[in-house]
Design an enzyme around this catalytic site. Structure first.
Site, PDB file in Angstrom:
ATOM      1  N   HIS A  56       0.823  -1.212   0.000  1.00  0.00           N
ATOM      2  CA  HIS A  56       0.000   0.000   0.000  1.00  0.00           C
ATOM      3  C   HIS A  56       0.861   1.268   0.000  1.00  0.00           C
ATOM      4  O   HIS A  56       0.444   2.289  -0.538  1.00  0.00           O
ATOM      5  CB  HIS A  56      -0.998  -0.044   1.167  1.00  0.00           C
ATOM      6  CG  HIS A  56      -1.987  -1.186   1.007  1.00  0.00           C
ATOM      7  ND1 HIS A  56      -2.580  -1.830   2.051  1.00  0.00           N
ATOM      8  CD2 HIS A  56      -2.457  -1.800  -0.115  1.00  0.00           C
ATOM      9  CE1 HIS A  56      -3.383  -2.796   1.594  1.00  0.00           C
ATOM     10  NE2 HIS A  56      -3.325  -2.796   0.277  1.00  0.00           N
ATOM     11  N   HIS A  94      -7.594  -8.281  -7.938  1.00  0.00           N
ATOM     12  CA  HIS A  94      -7.853  -9.139  -6.778  1.00  0.00           C
ATOM     13  C   HIS A  94      -8.079  -8.207  -5.586  1.00  0.00           C
ATOM     14  O   HIS A  94      -7.151  -7.884  -4.848  1.00  0.00           O
ATOM     15  CB  HIS A  94      -6.663 -10.056  -6.505  1.00  0.00           C
ATOM     16  CG  HIS A  94      -6.392 -11.036  -7.608  1.00  0.00           C
ATOM     17  ND1 HIS A  94      -5.906 -10.658  -8.833  1.00  0.00           N
ATOM     18  CD2 HIS A  94      -6.558 -12.379  -7.659  1.00  0.00           C
ATOM     19  CE1 HIS A  94      -5.783 -11.737  -9.600  1.00  0.00           C
ATOM     20  NE2 HIS A  94      -6.175 -12.789  -8.912  1.00  0.00           N
ATOM     21  N   SER A 148      -6.867  -2.438  -0.562  1.00  0.00           N
ATOM     22  CA  SER A 148      -6.497  -1.684  -1.770  1.00  0.00           C
ATOM     23  C   SER A 148      -7.673  -0.894  -2.379  1.00  0.00           C
ATOM     24  O   SER A 148      -7.465   0.239  -2.827  1.00  0.00           O
ATOM     25  CB  SER A 148      -5.852  -2.603  -2.812  1.00  0.00           C
ATOM     26  OG  SER A 148      -6.656  -3.729  -3.070  1.00  0.00           O
ATOM     27  N   GLU A 181     -13.339  -9.335  -7.515  1.00  0.00           N
ATOM     28  CA  GLU A 181     -13.169 -10.204  -6.343  1.00  0.00           C
ATOM     29  C   GLU A 181     -14.038 -11.444  -6.558  1.00  0.00           C
ATOM     30  O   GLU A 181     -15.248 -11.339  -6.707  1.00  0.00           O
ATOM     31  CB  GLU A 181     -13.551  -9.475  -5.052  1.00  0.00           C
ATOM     32  CG  GLU A 181     -13.572 -10.351  -3.805  1.00  0.00           C
ATOM     33  CD  GLU A 181     -12.306 -11.161  -3.567  1.00  0.00           C
ATOM     34  OE1 GLU A 181     -11.204 -10.596  -3.586  1.00  0.00           O
ATOM     35  OE2 GLU A 181     -12.411 -12.399  -3.393  1.00  0.00           O
ATOM     36  N   ASP A 204     -13.459 -13.417 -12.429  1.00  0.00           N
ATOM     37  CA  ASP A 204     -12.030 -13.697 -12.434  1.00  0.00           C
ATOM     38  C   ASP A 204     -11.270 -12.445 -12.914  1.00  0.00           C
ATOM     39  O   ASP A 204     -11.495 -11.960 -14.024  1.00  0.00           O
ATOM     40  CB  ASP A 204     -11.786 -14.861 -13.400  1.00  0.00           C
ATOM     41  CG  ASP A 204     -10.324 -15.234 -13.465  1.00  0.00           C
ATOM     42  OD1 ASP A 204      -9.973 -16.301 -12.978  1.00  0.00           O
ATOM     43  OD2 ASP A 204      -9.524 -14.437 -14.001  1.00  0.00           O
ATOM     44  N   GLY A 205     -10.392 -11.939 -12.067  1.00  0.00           N
ATOM     45  CA  GLY A 205      -9.685 -10.700 -12.379  1.00  0.00           C
ATOM     46  C   GLY A 205      -8.671 -10.835 -13.497  1.00  0.00           C
ATOM     47  O   GLY A 205      -8.452  -9.899 -14.266  1.00  0.00           O
ATOM     48  N   ASP A 213      -2.892  -8.520  -7.343  1.00  0.00           N
ATOM     49  CA  ASP A 213      -2.486  -8.932  -5.993  1.00  0.00           C
ATOM     50  C   ASP A 213      -3.164 -10.254  -5.622  1.00  0.00           C
ATOM     51  O   ASP A 213      -4.010 -10.307  -4.716  1.00  0.00           O
ATOM     52  CB  ASP A 213      -2.894  -7.797  -5.020  1.00  0.00           C
ATOM     53  CG  ASP A 213      -2.566  -8.112  -3.581  1.00  0.00           C
ATOM     54  OD1 ASP A 213      -1.646  -8.907  -3.339  1.00  0.00           O
ATOM     55  OD2 ASP A 213      -3.241  -7.550  -2.691  1.00  0.00           O
TER      56      ASP A 213
HETATM   57  N1  SAM Z   1      -5.698  -6.402  -2.963  1.00  0.00           N
HETATM   58  C1  SAM Z   1      -6.251  -6.591  -1.623  1.00  0.00           C
HETATM   59  C2  SAM Z   1      -5.680  -5.528  -0.707  1.00  0.00           C
HETATM   60  O1  SAM Z   1      -4.522  -5.093  -0.915  1.00  0.00           O
HETATM   61  O2  SAM Z   1      -6.381  -5.109   0.216  1.00  0.00           O
HETATM   62  C3  SAM Z   1      -5.993  -7.981  -1.089  1.00  0.00           C
HETATM   63  C4  SAM Z   1      -6.318  -9.081  -2.030  1.00  0.00           C
HETATM   64  S1  SAM Z   1      -6.035 -10.701  -1.441  1.00  0.00           S
HETATM   65  C5  SAM Z   1      -4.299 -10.840  -1.358  1.00  0.00           C
HETATM   66  C6  SAM Z   1      -6.428 -11.653  -2.866  1.00  0.00           C
HETATM   67  C7  SAM Z   1      -7.915 -11.728  -3.149  1.00  0.00           C
HETATM   68  O3  SAM Z   1      -8.117 -12.266  -4.462  1.00  0.00           O
HETATM   69  C8  SAM Z   1      -8.688 -12.641  -2.211  1.00  0.00           C
HETATM   70  O4  SAM Z   1      -9.736 -11.908  -1.622  1.00  0.00           O
HETATM   71  C9  SAM Z   1      -9.246 -13.748  -3.119  1.00  0.00           C
HETATM   72  O5  SAM Z   1     -10.547 -14.179  -2.738  1.00  0.00           O
HETATM   73  C10 SAM Z   1      -9.288 -13.083  -4.458  1.00  0.00           C
HETATM   74  N2  SAM Z   1      -9.173 -13.948  -5.649  1.00  0.00           N
HETATM   75  C11 SAM Z   1      -8.530 -15.135  -5.769  1.00  0.00           C
HETATM   76  N3  SAM Z   1      -8.517 -15.532  -7.051  1.00  0.00           N
HETATM   77  C12 SAM Z   1      -9.151 -14.560  -7.768  1.00  0.00           C
HETATM   78  C13 SAM Z   1      -9.409 -14.355  -9.156  1.00  0.00           C
HETATM   79  N4  SAM Z   1      -9.015 -15.265 -10.073  1.00  0.00           N
HETATM   80  N5  SAM Z   1     -10.051 -13.225  -9.554  1.00  0.00           N
HETATM   81  C14 SAM Z   1     -10.446 -12.310  -8.636  1.00  0.00           C
HETATM   82  N6  SAM Z   1     -10.228 -12.440  -7.294  1.00  0.00           N
HETATM   83  C15 SAM Z   1      -9.572 -13.548  -6.874  1.00  0.00           C
END
Ligand code: SAM
Length: 313
Positions: free
Chosen positions: A19, A42, A115, A133, A161-162, A182
């Site tokens: 961050h 993500h 984030s 997400e 899916d991101g 992320d």
């Molecule tokens: N970026 C966030 C932050 O800095 O506050 C933290 C994100 S966390 C490390 C990763 C997130 O990605 C999780 O909430 C998970 O459920 C989600 N996730 C996992 N695979 C994903 C995908 N293919 N597409 C979107 N989200 C996904």
């Protein structure tokens, strides 16, 4: 389905690094009036409680943001860095602390902005934010948290899916974009998907700023990730910056009096993480040159604490 929940990790040392870097990049990109598209592939739940069950169970925020918050005098703590008197907190780190403090105006550290909220704090009226997400619970929580901002069409939450979803937003309408990738790396395939995403995104929109977080762990895919990202950026003729922060030794620790007791050594958890940025703003390197040594002083737990900072282009 995934078991990863960022609530256990919110505000840990990896979030502090991620961050701090994210804010420094956004500060630069929002200096110019042209609209900016920000895509968080993500996003997580958006907001986390630092005094709730998840955070208390893991205690990870105590090795990160709370370590900074609970130090009565950061300047004094930094003076132990070998300098003669109190050392001013680096602007990028101060910016991060101010932003987290703005969510905790009572003075108690209760809430940690993920984030989506970090980004939202820096958005201007002309900018747009897309949040992906996939986890159903976190996606619902994110949608609820974002709804409270009443940001209307400025922010979109997508339970998709991101990695795939990013494609439809590149190139962005005003041809300025910041992408934060992320993943939780819960699935080993995430490493390959990050690389495929970076390759594809640079083809779709070569001048975007792409930011990838990754864990520094003893796994070949994690070790190879920055090296492969360097190759992808260099082949595309783009500059890059790579920063890592290690807060303690990665070796399992056992108290000296227990060495021969047969007791299992305690695993240290995540001890280091990295940020890889393609097309970093020119101001990022000087900002991190000042902030990273301070993060080592403030978050370091043993003599293995260190940072690395390298760049090209
Ligand atoms: N970026 C966030 C932050 O800095 O506050 C933290 C994100 S966390 C490390 C990763 C997130 O990605 C999780 O909430 C998970 O459920 C989600 N996730 C996992 N695979 C994903 C995908 N293919 N597409 C979107 N989200 C996904």
């Amino acid at each position: 389905m995934f078991s990863y929940r960022h609530a256990f990790h919110a505000g840990n040392h990896a979030d502090v690094l991620k961050h701090t870097v994210l804010i420094a990049i956004l500060r630069h990109l929002t200096d110019k009036d042209t609209p900016l598209s920000v895509i968080d592939t993500h996003a997580g739940a958006g907001l986390y409680r630092l005094d709730g069950d998840y955070a208390s169970t893991s205690g990870e925020a105590h090795e990160g943001v709370l370590r900074l918050f609970l130090k009565p005098n950061l300047e004094q703590a930094l003076s132990m860095n070998g300098s003669s008197g109190p050392e001013a907190v680096a602007p990028a780190l101060q910016d991060y602390l101010d932003l987290v403090r703005s969510f905790n105006t009572s003075g108690q550290a209760r809430v940690y902005p993920g984030s989506p909220f970090v980004i939202h704090q820096l958005l201007r009226a002309q900018d747009k934010l897309k949040l992906f997400e996939l986890h159903p619970t976190d996606s619902r929580a994110l949608a609820g948290n974002i709804a409270q901002l009443e940001a209307g069409r400025q922010i979109a939450v997508l339970a998709e899916d991101g990695f795939e979803g990013l494609k439809k937003f590149l190139p962005p309408p005003a041809r300025r974009a910041l992408v934060l990738c992320d993943p939780s790396y819960e699935m080993k395939t995430d490493y390959a998907r990050v690389l495929a995403m970076a390759t594809d995104a640079l083809k779709r929109f070569a001048t975007g700023t792409y930011v990838v977080w990754y864990p520094v762990i003893p796994r070949p895919e994690a070790h190879d990730l920055p090296r492969r990202l360097k190759t992808i950026a260099s082949k595309a003729g783009k500059g890059w910056l790579h920063a890592t922060l290690t807060v303690k030794s990665g070796k399992p620790a056992l108290a000296t009096d227990k060495v021969n007791s047969g007791e299992k050594a305690k695993r240290p958890g995540l001890t280091a993480s990295g940020m890889f940025i393609v097309n970093p703003p020119f101001s990022l390197k000087p900002a991190l040159t000042a902030a990273l040594p301070q993060l080592v002083t403030l978050l370091g737990q043993d003599d293995q604490a260190r940072f690395t900072l390298e760049s090209a282009g």
